[in-house]
Design a protein around this motif. Sequence first.
Motif, short mmCIF file in Angstrom:
data_model
loop_
_atom_site.label_atom_id
_atom_site.label_comp_id
_atom_site.label_asym_id
_atom_site.label_seq_id
_atom_site.Cartn_x
_atom_site.Cartn_y
_atom_site.Cartn_z
N SER A 121 0.82 -1.22 0.00
CA SER A 121 0.00 0.00 0.00
C SER A 121 0.85 1.27 0.00
O SER A 121 0.63 2.15 -0.83
CB SER A 121 -0.96 -0.01 1.19
N PRO A 122 1.84 1.43 0.92
CA PRO A 122 2.66 2.64 0.84
C PRO A 122 3.47 2.73 -0.44
O PRO A 122 3.72 3.84 -0.93
CB PRO A 122 3.55 2.55 2.08
N ILE A 123 3.87 1.59 -1.02
CA ILE A 123 4.60 1.62 -2.29
C ILE A 123 3.72 2.21 -3.38
O ILE A 123 4.15 3.07 -4.17
CB ILE A 123 5.08 0.20 -2.67
N LEU A 124 2.48 1.76 -3.45
CA LEU A 124 1.56 2.28 -4.47
C LEU A 124 1.31 3.77 -4.28
O LEU A 124 1.22 4.53 -5.27
CB LEU A 124 0.24 1.50 -4.42
N LEU A 125 1.18 4.23 -3.04
CA LEU A 125 0.96 5.65 -2.80
C LEU A 125 2.20 6.47 -3.19
O LEU A 125 2.07 7.56 -3.76
CB LEU A 125 0.63 5.88 -1.31
N VAL A 126 3.39 5.96 -2.90
CA VAL A 126 4.61 6.68 -3.28
C VAL A 126 4.77 6.68 -4.80
O VAL A 126 5.23 7.67 -5.38
CB VAL A 126 5.84 6.05 -2.59
N ILE A 127 4.38 5.59 -5.45
CA ILE A 127 4.40 5.57 -6.91
C ILE A 127 3.48 6.66 -7.46
O ILE A 127 3.81 7.35 -8.44
CB ILE A 127 3.98 4.18 -7.45
N ALA A 128 2.32 6.84 -6.81
CA ALA A 128 1.41 7.92 -7.22
C ALA A 128 2.06 9.28 -7.02
O ALA A 128 1.90 10.18 -7.86
CB ALA A 128 0.11 7.83 -6.41
N VAL A 129 2.81 9.45 -5.93
CA VAL A 129 3.54 10.70 -5.70
C VAL A 129 4.50 10.98 -6.85
O VAL A 129 4.57 12.10 -7.38
CB VAL A 129 4.30 10.63 -4.36
N ILE A 130 5.23 9.97 -7.25
CA ILE A 130 6.25 10.14 -8.29
C ILE A 130 5.61 10.34 -9.67
O ILE A 130 6.03 11.22 -10.44
CB ILE A 130 7.19 8.92 -8.30
N VAL A 131 4.59 9.53 -9.98
CA VAL A 131 3.95 9.63 -11.31
C VAL A 131 3.30 10.99 -11.49
O VAL A 131 3.45 11.64 -12.53
CB VAL A 131 2.92 8.50 -11.48
N ILE A 132 2.58 11.45 -10.46
CA ILE A 132 1.96 12.77 -10.55
C ILE A 132 3.03 13.85 -10.64
O ILE A 132 2.87 14.86 -11.34
CB ILE A 132 1.04 13.02 -9.34
N GLY A 133 4.16 13.63 -9.95
CA GLY A 133 5.25 14.60 -10.02
C GLY A 133 5.88 14.67 -11.39
O GLY A 133 6.20 15.76 -11.89
N LEU A 134 6.06 13.50 -12.01
CA LEU A 134 6.69 13.47 -13.33
C LEU A 134 5.73 13.88 -14.44
O LEU A 134 6.14 14.53 -15.41
CB LEU A 134 7.25 12.07 -13.60
N PHE A 135 4.47 13.48 -14.30
CA PHE A 135 3.48 13.77 -15.35
C PHE A 135 2.25 14.42 -14.72
O PHE A 135 1.16 13.82 -14.69
CB PHE A 135 3.09 12.47 -16.07
N PRO A 136 2.39 15.63 -14.22
CA PRO A 136 1.27 16.26 -13.49
C PRO A 136 0.04 16.52 -14.36
O PRO A 136 -1.08 16.54 -13.86
CB PRO A 136 1.88 17.57 -12.98
N ASN A 137 0.24 16.73 -15.66
CA ASN A 137 -0.89 17.04 -16.50
C ASN A 137 -1.73 15.82 -16.87
O ASN A 137 -2.75 15.95 -17.55
CB ASN A 137 -0.41 17.75 -17.77
N LEU A 138 -1.29 14.63 -16.43
CA LEU A 138 -2.12 13.45 -16.61
C LEU A 138 -3.44 13.58 -15.86
O LEU A 138 -4.47 13.04 -16.27
CB LEU A 138 -1.37 12.19 -16.13
N VAL A 139 -3.39 14.28 -14.72
CA VAL A 139 -4.59 14.43 -13.89
C VAL A 139 -5.15 15.85 -13.98
O VAL A 139 -5.96 16.24 -13.15
CB VAL A 139 -4.28 14.08 -12.42
N ASN A 140 -4.72 16.58 -14.97
CA ASN A 140 -5.11 17.99 -15.05
C ASN A 140 -6.48 18.15 -15.71
O ASN A 140 -7.51 18.24 -15.04
CB ASN A 140 -4.04 18.77 -15.82
N GLN A 141 -6.51 18.17 -17.04
CA GLN A 141 -7.76 18.43 -17.75
C GLN A 141 -8.79 17.32 -17.55
O GLN A 141 -10.00 17.56 -17.57
CB GLN A 141 -7.48 18.62 -19.24
N SER A 142 -8.31 16.10 -17.34
CA SER A 142 -9.24 14.98 -17.23
C SER A 142 -9.81 14.81 -15.83
O SER A 142 -10.78 14.08 -15.64
CB SER A 142 -8.52 13.68 -17.62
N PHE A 143 -9.25 15.52 -14.85
CA PHE A 143 -9.66 15.27 -13.46
C PHE A 143 -9.70 16.54 -12.63
O PHE A 143 -10.77 17.00 -12.21
CB PHE A 143 -8.69 14.25 -12.84
#
Length: 777
Positions: free
Chosen positions: A461-483
């Motif tokens: 569980s903490p690994i998945l949350l940290v992966i979310a931290v990194i993915v959003i950090g690297l690709f922040p616009n993935l969650v921008n217009q769509s979310f």
Amino acid sequence: MLFTIIIPLLFAIFVPAFAKWKDKIHTGYFVLLVPLSIFIYYLQFIGEDFQPISASYSWIPSLMISLSFYLDGLSLLFVLLISGIGTLVTFYSIYYLHKSERLGSFYVYLLLFMAAMLGVVLSDNIFVLYTFWELTSISSFLLIGYWHHRAASRYGALKSMMITVFGGLSMLGGLILLNVITGTTSIQAMIQQKDIILESPYLPIIMTFIFLGAFTKSAQFPFHIWLPDAMEAPTPVSAYLHSATMVKAGIFLIARFLPIFVLNEWFFVVVSGIGILTLCWGSFMAVRQTDLKGILAFSTISQLGLIMSLLGIGTKTAIFAAAFHTLNHATFKGSLFMIAGIVDHETGTRDIRKLGGLMTLLPISATLAFFGAFSMAGMPLPFLNGFYSKEMFFDATLELHDNPLVGAQLLGQAIPYLAVIGSIFTFIYSMYLVFGTFTGKAKLDQLPKKPHEAPLGMLVSPILLVIAVIVIGLFPNLVNQSFLAHTAEAISGYQIEKNIVFWQGFIPPLFMSITVVVLGALLYVTRKKWSKVYTVIPGNLSFNRVYDKIIVGVETYSSKITNSYMNGSLRRYIALIMTMIVVTTFVTIFATGGFQIKTDDLAEVSYAEIFVAVTMALAAIGTVFARNKIAAILILGVVGYGLSLLFVIYRAPDLALTQLVVETITVALFLLCFYHLPNLRKTDDTIGIKLTNGIIATSFGTMMTLVAISAHSSKWFPTISDYYVETSYKLGGGDNIVNIILVDMRGLDTLFEITVLGIAALAIYGMVKLRGEKEGE
């Protein structure tokens, strides 16, 4: 959307049955299916073409209460957080909670809380929202007090419920006033009538009440004191309630009503003022803590203050940053809570003074903690999502220089500086948390358990949350217009477009971030030298002491008041009850002009009726002067049988037979009961007591007489007797109207009366059986 709330509630019914198999398979595996299925279902709504969805189911039409649900960008964000973090927390709890724990109770409480939070964020009806709102307080009380054998757990659970329920009741007052002003219970319909609300003289009261609900639930200053004590809950509860869900309910409330209040000058002053104060105070106090969850508790308080201040600012940048940081905070704070639980689970302590040097012993946990803590600190690194929303926070505070709201100028100039100060201490406690735990010299001799890395299942569980931290950090616009854009639009009421980039050039927010890192690092290194400041601020001052004194004072004076009339005297109890009935009834009758006397429709009175009535009156008076139990019961029976005679005279044979049966049984029961009571004796009551008894009895009798006369003489509402006469045969299929009313028209009343009698019979049977078993011993 109704199924989203019903599924957790239905599943909770079967959890105790699943818990019986916990020795073979952990109960959490069954529960895991609920949040996971909800999360997967709502993922389909993420996309640039998403449009709000509504659904309504009739519940109590007469009160304009319906199960109305509304899914827009704001509620979608929270539904995904509740179900997504709920899935990870449930999976984490499988490895955190041993099978010897009360798993059935834990997962019932968890599902109850999950359903309540989903109800809060999806409800469009204000009263349904309030119902779920209070259900979150009750279910969180049960979760925080899960280890009820601990005094600290009971104390923390009670404190959280007392404060949040107080805020919830205040919020209810504001919602009721909104309903009175707008004539609707729909939140979306209220938003459409915001001009009417803003012009209402009740607006200050409405805002005060709703703000109290939001501030207490989201642990804003000075109501933040419940959150640190709530850390006595199991770590999965802390990770779920206190990082991603319950504490964000207040954030959701302000965001949902923001389109209505944002144009009011006091909205910015109060919401941003309290939010920025909470940020500074929470971050300042976090550095003082020595318990890992204590540090995270105050860090949560500070981060909630940050989001609250952004909502108070209300600009496009601020609203988008609030939505973005709500998402980011759930990822890095959820992972940090889980890492704290792992450290506690593997070392046997959360005292940071006994920890240190665990990086080599818990390398995976340490790595995850570094990512989570650095993101929380807002480190300017492109792979940490916390930096982006923290940068937007600074940018939003700098937009206040041209805020046109009256009264905002002084606060608007101070907020950027306060934001930097609060962020500096945020940096300090983030570094203190991670370096104090995982670096330095190991103190293995002070640890209750020999530390080692947690099992893989607990790390997932903490690994998945940290992966979310990194993915959003690297690709922040993935969650921008769509979310996030949909979330910001739902909060503001208009479209907000924001391009998220790491490098924006040498702009003021960047210099603010550099200042935070530099000063934060210096203060962290020299923390031991300046930490004595806590002896001055807050020093001996404590809001917890204020709370404790209030609770003790209320209990003390309540006990004194209660003991003053609860002294075991039946006479006093009856006297107080009858006096209140007489006073309230007389006041109501004369204040509303309810007393009326009309004699134009009265029938002639026969000598037989006069004789029976006089006999009944003499019997009632004679009961008072009787000195023998049997004689008193028999004389009182004359009153009941006299009433039966009146029914016969009035040609109501059914009522007469019923009264005869009841009176006969009552007299027999009285004789049976009084046989076991001591003999009546002459009392030594004073003249004052006798006079008081006479006044109360006379007043009560007079009141009943006036009520009876008024009830016959006044016709405030159309009589229902005509309806019964017209429809009893058609609907009930019988000629006897009384029977039709009792069995068909008021069948539920009769059913519940029978149910009450049945429950009472079972209780009496149980007491008799218990007494018999004891005597048999």
